[in-house]
Structures are given as C-alpha cells and as structure tokens.
Design a protein around this motif. Structure first.
Motif, short mmCIF file in Angstrom:
data_model
loop_
_atom_site.label_atom_id
_atom_site.label_comp_id
_atom_site.label_asym_id
_atom_site.label_seq_id
_atom_site.Cartn_x
_atom_site.Cartn_y
_atom_site.Cartn_z
N LEU A 193 3.66 0.29 -5.64
CA LEU A 193 4.89 0.42 -4.84
C LEU A 193 5.87 -0.69 -5.19
N MET A 194 5.35 -1.91 -5.32
CA MET A 194 6.23 -3.04 -5.58
C MET A 194 6.85 -2.94 -6.98
N LEU A 195 6.01 -2.62 -7.97
CA LEU A 195 6.51 -2.59 -9.34
C LEU A 195 7.39 -1.37 -9.61
N ALA A 196 7.34 -0.38 -8.73
CA ALA A 196 8.16 0.82 -8.95
C ALA A 196 9.63 0.59 -8.65
N MET A 197 9.95 -0.53 -7.95
CA MET A 197 11.31 -0.71 -7.45
C MET A 197 12.44 -0.58 -8.46
N PRO A 198 12.32 -1.11 -9.69
CA PRO A 198 13.48 -0.99 -10.59
C PRO A 198 13.73 0.44 -11.08
N GLY A 257 8.86 -1.01 -1.38
CA GLY A 257 8.45 -1.97 -2.40
C GLY A 257 8.42 -3.39 -1.87
N PHE A 258 9.47 -3.77 -1.12
CA PHE A 258 9.45 -5.13 -0.58
C PHE A 258 8.48 -5.27 0.58
N GLY A 259 8.27 -4.18 1.32
CA GLY A 259 7.21 -4.20 2.33
C GLY A 259 5.86 -4.49 1.66
N ALA A 260 5.62 -3.81 0.54
CA ALA A 260 4.37 -4.00 -0.20
C ALA A 260 4.27 -5.45 -0.70
N TYR A 261 5.39 -6.00 -1.14
CA TYR A 261 5.39 -7.40 -1.61
C TYR A 261 4.92 -8.34 -0.50
N TYR A 262 5.44 -8.15 0.71
CA TYR A 262 5.06 -9.05 1.80
C TYR A 262 3.58 -8.88 2.16
N LEU A 263 3.08 -7.64 2.08
CA LEU A 263 1.66 -7.43 2.37
C LEU A 263 0.79 -8.08 1.29
N GLY A 269 6.04 -6.20 6.90
CA GLY A 269 5.63 -5.50 5.68
C GLY A 269 5.08 -4.11 5.99
N ARG A 270 4.20 -4.03 7.01
CA ARG A 270 3.63 -2.73 7.37
C ARG A 270 4.72 -1.76 7.82
N LEU A 271 5.63 -2.28 8.66
CA LEU A 271 6.70 -1.43 9.17
C LEU A 271 7.58 -0.92 8.02
N SER A 272 7.90 -1.81 7.06
CA SER A 272 8.75 -1.41 5.95
C SER A 272 8.06 -0.39 5.05
N VAL A 273 6.76 -0.62 4.81
CA VAL A 273 6.03 0.34 3.97
C VAL A 273 6.01 1.70 4.66
N LYS A 274 5.76 1.69 5.98
CA LYS A 274 5.65 2.96 6.69
C LYS A 274 6.97 3.73 6.63
N VAL A 275 8.05 3.09 7.09
CA VAL A 275 9.35 3.77 7.09
C VAL A 275 9.74 4.15 5.66
N GLY A 276 9.50 3.21 4.72
CA GLY A 276 9.88 3.44 3.33
C GLY A 276 9.18 4.65 2.72
N VAL A 277 7.87 4.76 2.91
CA VAL A 277 7.18 5.87 2.23
C VAL A 277 7.43 7.21 2.94
N ILE A 278 7.58 7.20 4.26
CA ILE A 278 7.88 8.48 4.93
C ILE A 278 9.23 9.00 4.44
N CYS A 279 10.26 8.11 4.48
CA CYS A 279 11.58 8.54 3.99
C CYS A 279 11.52 8.84 2.49
N GLY A 280 10.81 7.98 1.74
CA GLY A 280 10.74 8.15 0.29
C GLY A 280 10.13 9.48 -0.10
N ALA A 281 9.10 9.91 0.64
CA ALA A 281 8.46 11.19 0.32
C ALA A 281 9.44 12.33 0.54
N ILE A 282 10.12 12.31 1.69
CA ILE A 282 11.07 13.39 1.99
C ILE A 282 12.20 13.41 0.94
N PHE A 283 12.79 12.24 0.72
CA PHE A 283 13.98 12.19 -0.16
C PHE A 283 13.62 12.49 -1.61
N SER A 284 12.48 11.98 -2.09
CA SER A 284 12.18 12.19 -3.51
C SER A 284 11.87 13.66 -3.79
#
Lengths: 444, 345
Positions: free
Chosen positions: A359-364, A199-205, A214-229
C-alpha cells in the motif's frame, strides 16, 4: 529548440504535467476530507475531525502549488498560442471564464475559512467550508475537461471570418465527449486521493507511530479506493474508450497499435509498435476483443492507422505506451484494492505487514497513471490542436520566437525544480510531524 | 443605452479594478513588509493579515483574464503574445510571491523565514512596478507593425512615461497596503503603518499631478487626445472628482486616525484612477503608436454578440454569488490580527 511549435509544445507539456500533479491530488483528497468531515458531524466522532485536520495540511501545500502553477496555464494560451486563442477564444473563453467565476472564487474563499477557521466557525459552517472546497475543485475540473473536450470534439460553433464563434452554450457545456471524459478524470483523481490516504496510513502503521490515525486512514482509504478504482475502469474508463473510438478513430488505432484496418480486431496485451515497418512487434493478442469492445460484435471492422493519411497520425509510440501504462496500472490498482477489502473484512489488514508495504509503495503509481492518461488524450489528438479544425503547427503566436519560448521554458524548469523540491521537503515535514494525538476507538 | 461591447469594456475595467483593490492591498503589504515590520512577530502578523485572503484576491486576476478571453479574444491573443517576456516575468513573480506566503510559516528557523520575507517583499514590489508600467503603456499606446501585430520589448515598454507609471503604481499600492495594515494591526506596527500611509499620501498626490500632466502630452499624433472622451461626456469628470474627493477624505481620516475610512478612501482612489484611465482610452483597448495602423478597440477584437451576451448573463449571476462569498470571508476575518492568529491548524 528554435522552432516555435516544438518549443511551445515542450513548454506547455512541461508546465501542465507539473501543474496537474497537484489538482490530481487536491480534487480527490478534497473530496475525502469532506467525507471525513461529514462522518465527524454525523457520528459525532472527533477522531475523523483530527484526521481531516491532518490531511488539510497536506492539502494546503498541494493547493497552493496548484494555484501558483495554474496561473501560467491560462496565460500561456495568450502568450504562446495566440493564433489558437484568436481562433477559438470566443468559444473556450466561455468555459475558462465560468471556471473563474463559478469555481475559483468558491474554492479560494472557503479554503481560507476551512484551513484557518476551525475556532471561528461553527462545526456546521466548518463542515460546509470543506464541502465547498471539494465542490469548487470538482467544478473546476469539469470546466477544464469541458474546455479540453471542445478541442477534442468541437461542438456548438460556427466559423465566421475564419474564427470559431459560439452558437450554443448548452451544446458546449453538454458536449458528450466531455461528459464521458469528465467522470473518468474525476475517478482518476479520487483513486489517487484514496490510495494516497491508505498509503500514508500504512506508513504510520509500519513505523508504529500514530497507529490509531494510521488504522483510520487505511480503512477509509481502501474502502474509497476499492470503489473508485473499479469505477475508474467500469463504467467510466469503458465509456471514455468508446467515446474516443467513435469520435477519434485515429487516436484509438494509435492507442491499440492497430496499423491496418481489420475485421475482428484484437486487443494487444503487450507488443512494440514499429512505425517504420507499420506493425506491432512481438504482440500477445486477445482476438476480436477490440471489435467486441467498440461495436459489441467480435467480427466488426475497426479502422487502423492506414485508414487515414500519415500527416494526420499522432506520434504512435508515445500514445501506445502511455495508454498501456495507464491500463496496466489501473488493473493493478483494482487488484490491490480488492485484496485490501478482503483483508479488511477478515480483520487482518492492520497486521499484514507485507501488504502494508505494498500500500505504501503503491502511492506514486496513480500519479503516473493519471499523467499517462492525459498524455493519451493530448498527444493522441495531435497533429490537431482543435480536432479537425486547426493544426497545432498553425496555432503558435506569430510574434514570439522559438528562442524566446525556449528561454522561458528553461525559466519554468528552473523555477519549478526549485519549488517542487521545496514543497516536497515541506510535505515530508508534515508527514514526519504527524497528526495531533487521537484517542483510540473504544469499541473495535 | 450602451452596446454590449461597451458593457464588456466596463466589466473588464471593473474586474481589473477589483484585482487592483483586493490583490492591491496584499501586494502593498508585501512591498512594505521589510520596512514596516521589524521583529519576527511583526512579520508574522503582517503575513497573517493577508494569509486567508491573498489567494482569493489573486483569483480576480484569473477572472479578469477569463473575461478578456470571452469578450475580446483578439485582444487577449495580441496583448499576451505582444508583452511576452514581461508577462512571463509577472508569472514567475506571482509564483514566487504566492509560495513565499505559504512557505514562510512552515519551518521554524530564522534564516528560512528571512529568505521568504525578502522574496515576498521583492516580488510584491516588482509586481507593483510592472502593473504600473503596464497601465502607463496602455495609456500611451504601443508600436504595431504594419500587419497589426506588435512586440512589446522591454526597451519599448520602459519609456519614461511608463516608468513614471511604474513608480506611481508601486507607491499607490504601498499607500493602499499601509492603509490596510493600519486597519488590521495594533501597537508599534500600526503606528508605523499609519506613518508610512501619511508620508505616502503626499508622494502619491505629487506623482498623480505629474503623471496627469504628462499624460495630456503623451499621446502619439493621429491618436485621439487624452481628454477627448471627457470633453464629449463631461459626466466622466465625476470619476476624476471621486478620486479628488477620496484623496481629501483620506487625508482627513489619516489625521484623525480613522483607519477604516482611510482604507475605503484609498480603495475609491484606486478605482477612480483606473476608471479615469479607462475613460481616457475608450473605445480603445490598446492604442497604436504607429501612424496609419489602427489600434485594438472593443469592436475589432470582440467575439460574437451571442458569446458576449451569454457571458454577460453568466457574469451577473456569478458576481452575485461572489458577493455573498466575499461578505462571508471578510466578516469571518474582521478585527485585528496578531502574530499567533491561528494560521495553519
């Protein structure tokens, strides 16, 4: 609120829900920081180190808040719930003590090394500190979940002179209830951390600032997020639901709004429980689904709320809605994250601005899902403080009045409102200042 | 051979001493903060000197609480609910103090830092007083009602003896904090810390004499006398002798400006004061001031023998690991601190 039980419950609910906001993030984000540090060390790519350093600043604020709001939790067992502590201290004391000895010391020692020691420590030692911080947080979560699991499903004890005494440490630490609950709790936290990072990666983009980060955070975030969710739902969520159904049928009935015992019980996608009419209003059902989920047989009988006396029912509406909010949000997280993976592999994610907004608005929302999950676990256990053994109403301190507890509740509310706002303000400043400049990846 | 209850009494005393020694120096540093550090740079230095370690130090309090629950759950239940409002006050002060350390350096504005400096100093000082008051009441005993519960209202807690304990607690922690600062800083700050340590040494010695004399008279009729255990086991006087010895070595080290030796002496002094207090109340954990009502002892508040022996094993393993952590941490942060010692990245 002069009644001591109501005031005590309100105080505990308020202080723990506030406290839990911080471990939710630190358990997950701590793990992600350790992952970033590992990538840095393996790939010898300092961009991951810079990213880890930035998230460590966010982590530090949350960790400090978690520590200072966590101390009151341990104290409250003794101050507000003395009869409960007297009754079960000989058992849950073990896990609370082990949390202190095995988790807190590691976490706090290595957090200092990790935050302030980048220049003083070797890269390997600095990496090790990040692993110890994450490990300490996860171990701490285990001991707390295991403590809670004993209250949900007491094992390894006997009653001597009216109090519970431990007979088997092994049984306490391997309580099947806890071993099924813990992975679900951790996945909740990891999903939160991953969606936070994405979400914060998306904010910076979106803001066109620190775009490499931002790109690095989005990448790591969504790969981990997909697995974990996904793991959040299956296998961990499913296991935990079965766990509850087999050990606490009343809680399951409340979660599903199942008022009457039924063969071929359905799952209600929506509907409003009405406790006076004892039915679910305007439901949309998936027939037989609940029976199938619990027993693997769509015609099996599932016990409804009418199978147990009314004084053993938890507050049905609260449990039902909290459960449905959790499930609904969890499903949305999976959809969002899987769609993100689709965009990532087709190399469009950094440019699809409407999706970055999502992605950004989903954070809360992961926070809401986690808090709702704990509400199901804790409110669903009522009216018991220790399931089947001790009623919450019988657990308060004999020498503390409802007035005193109400007064200190107001004190906590004022203090937490103040420090909550301050930490939010500081957190915004960290986000506004952004990470250190990061070189662009050469081969993309 | 001591029984398991006695072993846990010793563990609890050690954990509380560990807390008093470790969080003690950062509480003392906090209480002296506004006096000892005048410029913004000096104040940053003072905070940096405890920045990486205060959090770990506070863990000793949680672990001590944990050892109380596991070994003496009835003490935990009775003591914590009995001292309800006082403990809530302690909690709020701990929250504010911890955050003042973390928040201070986050915003670069003089007013912002001024506010957190005042909160840090005030909360630290008040905590020092409250902990001293608590030890005073433990030595003195508390009034129980006939059914064995008690309610430690502020009027009861704030008796003259406990207030004296509070003053001693604050001064002792300030002495300890000043000794720590003298060890970790240089220049004007170090000079001031040394000066405060020298003056506080006299104050602490004078208070110790007064409190010791008062404690001989303070016990309620019917309760064991303050010196009973010492008379029965004269070896316990070694703990007191350690205190006297460390007071002397501290004085000598202070004169010679040997800061490390002075700090170690003040550590030994704190351990010996708490050790003597523990020896004086044993086997009681909370004495009764009400005639006819027995207080809480290590036997009538204990959990099961199985629980106690299991947890003792855990404790020994855990503390061996903690010793490794502590060595690593204090080796990493050894040496002098300055205002720009890298705080947050």
């Amino acid at each position: 609120m002069t009644d001591a039980v109501t005031a005590g419950r309100a105080q505990f609910a308020f202080t723990i829900m506030f406290h839990y906001l911080f471990p939710i993030l630190t358990m997950g984000l701590g793990t992600l920081i350790a992952i970033l540090k590992t990538i840095q060390l393996v790939k010898k790519d300092d961009r991951y180190g810079i990213a880890a350093q930035f998230w460590a600043r966010v982590f530090a604020i949350n960790f400090a808040m978690g520590v200072v709001t966590g101390i009151p939790m341990e104290f409250q067992f003794g101050t507000n719930w003395a009869t409960f502590s007297h009754y079960s201290g000989g058992v849950i004391g073990q896990t609370l003590f082990m949390e202190g000895v095995f988790a807190f010391f590691a976490e706090s020692s290595f957090l200092g090394m990790f935050l302030f020691g980048e220049k003083r420590l070797s890269p390997r030692m600095h990496w090790f500190s990040s692993v110890m911080v994450a490990g300490g947080a996860l171990v701490s979560g285990y001991f707390i979940t295991i403590t809670n699991a004993w209250m949900q499903h007491p094992v390894g004890y006997e009653i001597v002179n009216g109090n519970a005494q431990l007979t088997s440490l092994r049984a306490l630490l391997t309580n099947e209830y806890g071993l099924r609950q813990y992975p679900h709790v951790i996945m909740g936290s990891l999903t939160t951390g991953a969606m936070f990072m994405a979400g914060f990666g998306a904010y910076y983009l979106l803001a066109r600032k620190h775009e490499e980060f931002g790109r690095l955070s989005v990448k790591v975030g969504v790969i981990c997020g997909a697995i974990f969710s996904v793991m959040q739902l299956f296998p961990t969520g499913n296991q935990n639901a079965l766990n509850v159904a087999h050990n606490q049928p009343v809680k399951t009935a409340a979660m599903e709004g199942l008022f009457k015992t039924e063969k071929g019980a359905p799952i209600a996608i929506i509907g409003m429980p009405d406790t006076t009419k004892q039915e679910l209003l305007d439901p949309i059902y998936v027939p037989g689904a609940l029976s199938f989920l619990i027993y693997g047989n769509a015609n099996a009988e599932v016990k409804g709320l009418n199978a147990s006396p009314k004084e053993d029912h938890p507050p049905v509406e609260l449990v039902y809605y909290a459960y449905h909010i959790m499930i609904g949000l969890g499903t949305i997280f999976i959809a969002v994250m899987l769609f993100a993976i689709l965009l990532l592999v087709t190399n469009r994610i950094y440019k699809t601005r409407w999706f970055l907004w999502i992605l950004m608005l989903a954070m809360p929302f992961p926070y809401i899902a986690n808090e709702a999950g704990w509400t199901v676990a804790e409110v669903g256990r009522q009216p018991w403080i220790v399931y089947g053994l001790q009623r919450t109403a019988a657990a308060v301190s004999p020498n503390v009045s409802g007035g005193e507890t109400t007064f200190t509740l107001l004190g906590f509310m004022g203090l937490y409102a103040l420090i909550g706002l301050l930490s939010l303000f500081l957190f915004m400043r960290v986000i506004a200042s952004g990470p250190a400049d990061m070189p662009a990846e050469v081969t993309r | 051979m001591p029984d398991i209850n006695t072993a846990w009494f010793i563990v609890l005393a050690l954990m509380l001493s560990g807390y008093a020694v470790l969080d003690g120096f950062d509480l003392g540093v906090g209480a002296l903060h506004l006096l000892v550090a005048r410029t913004d740079d000096e104040r940053a230095t003072v905070i940096n000197s405890i920045g990486p370690v205060w959090n770990g130090n506070e863990v000793w309090l949680l672990a001590a609480g944990g050892s109380m629950v596991v070994a003496f759950p009835h003490l935990y239940a009775a003591g914590f609910s009995g001292f309800y409002l006082a403990l809530m006050l302690v909690l709020w002060l701990l929250v504010l103090r911890g955050l003042s350390i973390e928040f201070r350096h986050q915003v670069d504005h003089p007013m912002w830092r001024e506010i957190w400096d005042v909160v840090f100093c005030g909360a630290s000082a008040l905590l020092g007083v409250l902990f001293g008051v608590a030890v005073g009441n433990i030595l003195l005993g508390v009034p129980f009602s006939a059914d064995g519960t008690f309610q430690g209202s502020f009027e009861i807690m704030l008796n003259p003896f406990a207030i004296l304990g509070g003053v001693l607690g604050l001064c002792l922690l300030c002495l300890h904090g000043a000794s720590y600062l003298a060890l970790r800083t240089v220049g004007a700050l170090q000079d001031r810390a040394r000066k405060y340590a020298s003056v506080l040494w006299w104050v602490v010695i004078a208070l110790l004499v007064v409190v010791s004399a008062a404690s001989l008279k303070a016990r309620a009729p019917g309760m064991p006398g303050f010196l009973d255990n010492f008379r029965a086991h004269p070896a316990l006087f070694l703990i007191t002798a350690l205190g006297a010895g460390s007071a002397i070595t501290m004085f000598v080290a202070r004169k010679a400006n040997r800061d490390k030796q002075a700090f170690l002496s003040s550590t030994a002094l704190i351990v010996s004061i708490l050790g003597s207090a523990a020896a004086a109340v044993f086997p009681y954990l909370l004495l009764s001031r009400t005639p006819g009502v027995k207080g809480l002892t290590i036997y009538n508040t204990a959990s099961s023998p199985y629980s106690m022996s299991t947890a003792l094993g855990i404790y020994l393993v855990g503390m061996a690991i903690v010793a490794i952590y502590l060595t690593a941490v204090y080796r990493t942060w050894r040496g002098k601190v300055t205002a720009d010692t890298a705080y947050h990245p």
